[in-house]
Design a protein around this motif. Structure first.
Motif, PDB file in Angstrom:
ATOM      1  N   GLY A  59      -0.642  -0.624  15.129  1.00 41.04           N
ATOM      2  CA  GLY A  59       0.627  -1.193  14.696  1.00 41.04           C
ATOM      3  C   GLY A  59       0.755  -2.683  14.921  1.00 41.04           C
ATOM      4  N   VAL A  60      -0.328  -3.347  15.255  1.00 44.07           N
ATOM      5  CA  VAL A  60      -0.301  -4.787  15.471  1.00 44.07           C
ATOM      6  C   VAL A  60      -0.302  -5.529  14.127  1.00 44.07           C
ATOM      7  CG1 VAL A  60      -1.582  -6.739  16.462  1.00 44.07           C
ATOM      8  CG2 VAL A  60      -1.420  -4.586  17.700  1.00 44.07           C
ATOM      9  N   LYS A  61      -0.902  -4.932  13.118  1.00 40.64           N
ATOM     10  CA  LYS A  61      -1.013  -5.554  11.803  1.00 40.64           C
ATOM     11  C   LYS A  61      -0.682  -4.526  10.731  1.00 40.64           C
ATOM     12  CE  LYS A  61      -4.300  -8.177   8.965  1.00 40.64           C
ATOM     13  NZ  LYS A  61      -3.229  -8.678   8.160  1.00 40.64           N
ATOM     14  N   ARG A  62      -0.145  -5.016   9.623  1.00 47.34           N
ATOM     15  CA  ARG A  62       0.131  -4.139   8.486  1.00 47.34           C
ATOM     16  C   ARG A  62      -1.156  -3.891   7.706  1.00 47.34           C
ATOM     17  NH1 ARG A  62       5.387  -7.506   6.476  1.00 47.34           N
ATOM     18  NH2 ARG A  62       3.923  -9.204   6.693  1.00 47.34           N
ATOM     19  N   ALA A  63      -1.259  -2.728   7.112  1.00 47.83           N
ATOM     20  CA  ALA A  63      -2.424  -2.401   6.281  1.00 47.83           C
ATOM     21  C   ALA A  63      -2.375  -3.183   4.975  1.00 47.83           C
ATOM     22  CB  ALA A  63      -2.467  -0.907   5.991  1.00 47.83           C
ATOM     23  N   ARG A  64      -1.168  -3.510   4.523  1.00 53.24           N
ATOM     24  CA  ARG A  64      -0.975  -4.193   3.241  1.00 53.24           C
ATOM     25  C   ARG A  64       0.181  -5.169   3.391  1.00 53.24           C
ATOM     26  NH1 ARG A  64       2.731  -3.578  -0.693  1.00 53.24           N
ATOM     27  NH2 ARG A  64       2.136  -3.894  -2.858  1.00 53.24           N
ATOM     28  N   GLU A  65      -0.050  -6.401   3.040  1.00 56.19           N
ATOM     29  CA  GLU A  65       1.020  -7.395   3.077  1.00 56.19           C
ATOM     30  C   GLU A  65       1.983  -7.136   1.917  1.00 56.19           C
ATOM     31  OE1 GLU A  65       1.501  -9.784   5.498  1.00 56.19           O
ATOM     32  OE2 GLU A  65      -0.148  -8.733   6.468  1.00 56.19           O
ATOM     33  N   PRO A  66       3.277  -7.423   2.094  1.00 50.47           N
ATOM     34  CA  PRO A  66       4.227  -7.251   0.993  1.00 50.47           C
ATOM     35  C   PRO A  66       3.820  -8.095  -0.221  1.00 50.47           C
ATOM     36  CG  PRO A  66       5.387  -7.616   3.055  1.00 50.47           C
ATOM     37  CD  PRO A  66       3.934  -7.883   3.320  1.00 50.47           C
ATOM     38  N   GLN A  67       4.011  -7.518  -1.396  1.00 47.47           N
ATOM     39  CA  GLN A  67       3.630  -8.173  -2.639  1.00 47.47           C
ATOM     40  C   GLN A  67       4.867  -8.448  -3.488  1.00 47.47           C
ATOM     41  OE1 GLN A  67       0.205  -8.763  -3.219  1.00 47.47           O
ATOM     42  NE2 GLN A  67       0.131  -8.057  -1.099  1.00 47.47           N
ATOM     43  N   PRO A  68       4.850  -9.529  -4.283  1.00 43.56           N
ATOM     44  CA  PRO A  68       5.973  -9.765  -5.195  1.00 43.56           C
ATOM     45  C   PRO A  68       6.217  -8.520  -6.055  1.00 43.56           C
ATOM     46  CG  PRO A  68       4.494 -11.650  -5.191  1.00 43.56           C
ATOM     47  CD  PRO A  68       3.809 -10.549  -4.402  1.00 43.56           C
ATOM     48  N   GLY A  69       7.469  -8.169  -6.207  1.00 35.58           N
ATOM     49  CA  GLY A  69       7.822  -6.997  -7.002  1.00 35.58           C
ATOM     50  C   GLY A  69       7.923  -5.709  -6.190  1.00 35.58           C
ATOM     51  N   ASP A  70       7.548  -5.741  -4.914  1.00 33.93           N
ATOM     52  CA  ASP A  70       7.674  -4.539  -4.081  1.00 33.93           C
ATOM     53  C   ASP A  70       9.139  -4.114  -4.011  1.00 33.93           C
ATOM     54  OD1 ASP A  70       4.997  -4.355  -3.490  1.00 33.93           O
ATOM     55  OD2 ASP A  70       5.187  -5.002  -1.402  1.00 33.93           O
ATOM     56  N   HIS A  71       9.368  -2.850  -4.170  1.00 28.76           N
ATOM     57  CA  HIS A  71      10.701  -2.277  -3.991  1.00 28.76           C
ATOM     58  C   HIS A  71      10.493  -0.843  -3.547  1.00 28.76           C
ATOM     59  CE1 HIS A  71      15.028  -1.847  -4.558  1.00 28.76           C
ATOM     60  NE2 HIS A  71      14.744  -0.617  -4.943  1.00 28.76           N
ATOM     61  N   TRP A  72      10.906  -0.548  -2.347  1.00 31.96           N
ATOM     62  CA  TRP A  72      10.669   0.764  -1.774  1.00 31.96           C
ATOM     63  C   TRP A  72      11.936   1.585  -1.801  1.00 31.96           C
ATOM     64  CZ3 TRP A  72       5.758   0.873  -1.808  1.00 31.96           C
ATOM     65  CH2 TRP A  72       5.024  -0.270  -1.523  1.00 31.96           C
ATOM     66  N   GLY A  73      11.791   2.888  -2.013  1.00 29.42           N
ATOM     67  CA  GLY A  73      12.933   3.793  -1.993  1.00 29.42           C
ATOM     68  C   GLY A  73      13.523   3.923  -0.600  1.00 29.42           C
ATOM     69  N   GLY A  74      12.751   3.623   0.390  1.00 27.90           N
ATOM     70  CA  GLY A  74      13.191   3.695   1.782  1.00 27.90           C
ATOM     71  C   GLY A  74      12.039   3.322   2.687  1.00 27.90           C
ATOM     72  N   CYS A  75      12.306   3.330   3.967  1.00 26.59           N
ATOM     73  CA  CYS A  75      11.294   2.917   4.945  1.00 26.59           C
ATOM     74  C   CYS A  75      10.097   3.854   4.979  1.00 26.59           C
ATOM     75  CB  CYS A  75      11.923   2.793   6.328  1.00 26.59           C
ATOM     76  SG  CYS A  75      12.989   1.335   6.480  1.00 26.59           S
ATOM     77  N   ASN A  76      10.311   5.140   4.750  1.00 27.75           N
ATOM     78  CA  ASN A  76       9.170   6.057   4.740  1.00 27.75           C
ATOM     79  C   ASN A  76       8.173   5.674   3.651  1.00 27.75           C
ATOM     80  OD1 ASN A  76      10.086   7.533   6.919  1.00 27.75           O
ATOM     81  ND2 ASN A  76      11.116   9.066   5.654  1.00 27.75           N
ATOM     82  N   ASP A  77       8.686   5.246   2.487  1.00 33.58           N
ATOM     83  CA  ASP A  77       7.807   4.812   1.399  1.00 33.58           C
ATOM     84  C   ASP A  77       7.065   3.534   1.774  1.00 33.58           C
ATOM     85  OD1 ASP A  77       8.698   6.953  -0.129  1.00 33.58           O
ATOM     86  OD2 ASP A  77      10.189   5.751  -1.202  1.00 33.58           O
ATOM     87  N   ALA A  78       7.765   2.585   2.392  1.00 30.98           N
ATOM     88  CA  ALA A  78       7.133   1.322   2.807  1.00 30.98           C
ATOM     89  C   ALA A  78       6.072   1.581   3.870  1.00 30.98           C
ATOM     90  CB  ALA A  78       8.183   0.343   3.323  1.00 30.98           C
ATOM     91  N   ARG A  79       6.374   2.476   4.804  1.00 29.49           N
ATOM     92  CA  ARG A  79       5.392   2.815   5.843  1.00 29.49           C
ATOM     93  C   ARG A  79       4.169   3.501   5.239  1.00 29.49           C
ATOM     94  NH1 ARG A  79      10.267   4.563   8.716  1.00 29.49           N
ATOM     95  NH2 ARG A  79      10.791   2.901  10.177  1.00 29.49           N
ATOM     96  N   ALA A  80       4.404   4.422   4.302  1.00 29.61           N
ATOM     97  CA  ALA A  80       3.298   5.142   3.661  1.00 29.61           C
ATOM     98  C   ALA A  80       2.387   4.187   2.894  1.00 29.61           C
ATOM     99  CB  ALA A  80       3.844   6.225   2.728  1.00 29.61           C
ATOM    100  N   ALA A  81       2.961   3.109   2.358  1.00 30.66           N
ATOM    101  CA  ALA A  81       2.173   2.112   1.628  1.00 30.66           C
ATOM    102  C   ALA A  81       1.473   1.136   2.566  1.00 30.66           C
ATOM    103  CB  ALA A  81       3.071   1.339   0.663  1.00 30.66           C
ATOM    104  N   GLY A  82       1.815   1.190   3.863  1.00 29.58           N
ATOM    105  CA  GLY A  82       1.201   0.303   4.841  1.00 29.58           C
ATOM    106  C   GLY A  82       1.823  -1.074   4.887  1.00 29.58           C
ATOM    107  N   THR A  83       3.009  -1.211   4.310  1.00 24.54           N
ATOM    108  CA  THR A  83       3.657  -2.514   4.204  1.00 24.54           C
ATOM    109  C   THR A  83       4.685  -2.771   5.300  1.00 24.54           C
ATOM    110  OG1 THR A  83       3.356  -2.409   1.822  1.00 24.54           O
ATOM    111  CG2 THR A  83       4.887  -4.027   2.588  1.00 24.54           C
ATOM    112  N   ALA A  84       5.071  -1.764   6.029  1.00 26.86           N
ATOM    113  CA  ALA A  84       6.096  -1.933   7.063  1.00 26.86           C
ATOM    114  C   ALA A  84       5.472  -2.471   8.353  1.00 26.86           C
ATOM    115  CB  ALA A  84       6.772  -0.592   7.333  1.00 26.86           C
TER     116      ALA A  84
END
Length: 101
Positions: free
Chosen positions: A50-75
């Motif tokens: 949890g020190v680093k994200r698997a994926r940095e946020p990208q322009p156009g990202d829009h998550w339905g909720g935090c679970n979706d952002a976490r699943a994408a590795g962006t949280a």
């Protein structure tokens, strides 16, 4: 052992493993391929702990909720980053989708 102490013990063991890995592979970083291998392993450990994200946020990202952002590795998502929304920042500190502890 309490859950907090258990989690703390795991964090200490992971930290010790990371330090041991860095010290143990120090000599391999003198070669380009060794450096790449160490970087790949360090990235994986940083993401897993949890020190680093698997994926940095990208322009156009829009998550339905935090679970979706976490699943994408962006949280977590910080204020002013793509995908950040105040309604996903439960405590209003500018960090949405903080790790669940």
């Amino acid at each position: 052992m309490s859950e907090h102490n258990h989690k703390q013990s795991i964090a200490i063991l992971i930290g010790a493993g990371v330090v041991g890995a860095v010290v143990g592979v120090g000599s391999t970083t003198t070669a380009g391929t060794g450096r790449a291998a160490v970087t790949k392993v360090a990235h994986g450990v940083a993401v897993a702990t949890g020190v680093k994200r698997a994926r940095e946020p990208q322009p156009g990202d829009h998550w339905g909720g935090c679970n979706d952002a976490r699943a994408a590795g962006t949280a977590p998502i910080y204020r002013d980053e793509p995908g950040y929304r105040e309604n996903m920042d439960g405590d209003g500190d500018g960090i949405a989708c903080e790790p669940i502890r």
